[in-house]
Design a protein around this motif. Structure first.
Motif, mmCIF file in Angstrom:
data_model
loop_
_atom_site.group_PDB
_atom_site.id
_atom_site.type_symbol
_atom_site.label_atom_id
_atom_site.label_comp_id
_atom_site.label_asym_id
_atom_site.label_seq_id
_atom_site.Cartn_x
_atom_site.Cartn_y
_atom_site.Cartn_z
ATOM 1 N N TYR A 1 -6.234 1.841 -2.013
ATOM 2 C CA TYR A 1 -5.451 0.611 -1.838
ATOM 3 C C TYR A 1 -4.009 0.948 -1.483
ATOM 4 N N ALA A 2 -3.411 1.878 -2.220
ATOM 5 C CA ALA A 2 -2.018 2.246 -1.982
ATOM 6 C C ALA A 2 -1.824 2.839 -0.590
ATOM 7 N N LEU A 3 -2.741 3.698 -0.188
ATOM 8 C CA LEU A 3 -2.624 4.321 1.134
ATOM 9 C C LEU A 3 -2.704 3.266 2.239
ATOM 10 N N ARG B 1 -9.829 -0.575 6.508
ATOM 11 C CA ARG B 1 -10.326 -1.666 7.350
ATOM 12 C C ARG B 1 -9.894 -3.025 6.814
ATOM 13 N N LEU B 2 -9.970 -3.213 5.493
ATOM 14 C CA LEU B 2 -9.651 -4.514 4.907
ATOM 15 C C LEU B 2 -8.155 -4.831 4.975
ATOM 16 N N ASN B 3 -7.329 -3.823 4.763
ATOM 17 C CA ASN B 3 -5.891 -4.074 4.655
ATOM 18 C C ASN B 3 -5.114 -3.770 5.929
ATOM 19 N N PHE B 4 -5.399 -2.632 6.556
ATOM 20 C CA PHE B 4 -4.606 -2.270 7.730
ATOM 21 C C PHE B 4 -5.228 -2.765 9.033
ATOM 22 N N LEU C 1 4.026 -9.848 6.572
ATOM 23 C CA LEU C 1 2.919 -8.990 6.165
ATOM 24 C C LEU C 1 2.964 -8.811 4.653
ATOM 25 N N VAL C 2 1.851 -8.378 4.080
ATOM 26 C CA VAL C 2 1.770 -8.223 2.633
ATOM 27 C C VAL C 2 1.558 -6.758 2.281
ATOM 28 N N GLY C 3 2.559 -6.178 1.610
ATOM 29 C CA GLY C 3 2.435 -4.823 1.106
ATOM 30 C C GLY C 3 1.932 -4.842 -0.326
ATOM 31 N N ALA C 4 2.252 -3.793 -1.067
ATOM 32 C CA ALA C 4 1.837 -3.715 -2.470
ATOM 33 C C ALA C 4 2.724 -2.711 -3.188
ATOM 34 N N ARG C 5 3.039 -2.988 -4.448
ATOM 35 C CA ARG C 5 3.901 -2.095 -5.209
ATOM 36 C C ARG C 5 3.328 -0.675 -5.323
ATOM 37 N N PRO C 6 2.007 -0.491 -5.493
ATOM 38 C CA PRO C 6 1.477 0.881 -5.551
ATOM 39 C C PRO C 6 1.741 1.701 -4.285
ATOM 40 N N ALA C 7 1.998 1.014 -3.163
ATOM 41 C CA ALA C 7 2.339 1.735 -1.935
ATOM 42 C C ALA C 7 3.765 2.246 -1.959
ATOM 43 N N LEU C 8 4.601 1.672 -2.823
ATOM 44 C CA LEU C 8 5.996 2.083 -2.946
ATOM 45 C C LEU C 8 6.244 2.954 -4.168
ATOM 46 N N VAL C 9 5.397 2.825 -5.191
ATOM 47 C CA VAL C 9 5.604 3.507 -6.473
ATOM 48 C C VAL C 9 4.426 4.452 -6.716
ATOM 49 N N PRO C 10 4.582 5.748 -6.468
ATOM 50 C CA PRO C 10 3.469 6.689 -6.606
ATOM 51 C C PRO C 10 2.817 6.677 -7.977
ATOM 52 N N GLY D 1 -7.834 -6.530 0.791
ATOM 53 C CA GLY D 1 -8.725 -6.271 -0.331
ATOM 54 C C GLY D 1 -8.073 -5.337 -1.322
ATOM 55 N N PHE D 2 -8.741 -5.098 -2.443
ATOM 56 C CA PHE D 2 -8.180 -4.309 -3.539
ATOM 57 C C PHE D 2 -9.270 -3.437 -4.142
#
Length: 228
Positions: A146-148, A100-103, A128-137, A81-82
């Protein structure tokens, strides 16, 4: 014929990946949200409605797939989710929802799949599907929860690769920018979708890292950004 477990099969990305895997001759067991969108019946496609926050249900599905198809060669875990929100706008309830939705939905399927693949001579492949906000603060500051949650998915992939190194189990993290789906076009009508990533291109990438030459990669984190 290889067997692939795919979660989120009825989503915009899930449909593209499902069709590409079927076209390549694989058997696809696709999970669907209970009461949500369906998939049209096709040869070698086995849909299952499942709430992925149900840990016992996830374990039971993996056992059922092994009993009916012999093994799981690859697992492609798309459900998530987002949510937008800065730190000041994000209470812990919002963090918990994204967790809950992502991890949780990812981990609860990874665990029985990894256990099964550990007993296979050929190991297996996970996507698995990550996200750019998880890599780019700088991007994550506007979508904190979402990033966390996606950062945990990326860390989980690294742990899978450490634990699976001697078992021929490899986890790939796809880190897409905006995916060109009908939902995203509706949500961002002023954006240029030509800069986004096409679901069919991601589907080809999934096939590459699970069954193509990319299966030789170790610890891959693939930034699928296109021009976005």
């Amino acid at each position: 014929m290889s067997t692939v477990l795919l979660t989120g099969g009825a989503g915009g990305l899930g449909r593209a990946i499902t069709q590409n895997l079927l076209k390549s001759g694989h058997t696809v067991v696709a999970t669907l949200e209970p009461g949500g969108h369906k998939l049209a019946a096709q040869p070698n496609l086995f849909p299952h409605e499942l709430d992925l926050t149900d840990e016992a249900g996830c374990q039971a599905l993996v056992q059922q797939i092994v009993a009916e198809h012999g093994k799981i060669d690859a697992a492609v875990l798309l459900v998530g989710g987002f949510a937008m929100g800065s730190i000041s706008e994000t209470d812990f309830a919002a963090v918990d929802k994204m967790y809950r939705l992502n991890f949780q939905t990812t981990y609860q399927m990874v665990r029985p799949v990894f256990e099964h693949m550990s007993g296979q001579p050929d190991g297996g492949r996970l996507v698995l599907v990550g996200a750019r906000p998880a890599l780019v603060p700088s991007a994550g500051q506007h979508m904190v929860a979402y990033a966390l949650s996606k950062s945990l998915v990326i860390q989980l992939s690294e742990i899978i690769n450490a634990a699976g190194k001697d078992k021929n189990i490899v986890s790939t993290v796809l880190v897409p920018s905006t995916i060109d789906t009908p939902a995203n076009r509706q949500a961002m009508p002023n954006a240029d979708p030509a800069h986004w990533v096409k679901p069919d291109d991601i589907a080809e990438l999934v096939d590459f890292v699970t069954f193509g030459a990319g299966k030789m990669l170790r610890e891959p984190v693939l930034k699928v950004y296109n021009k976005a």
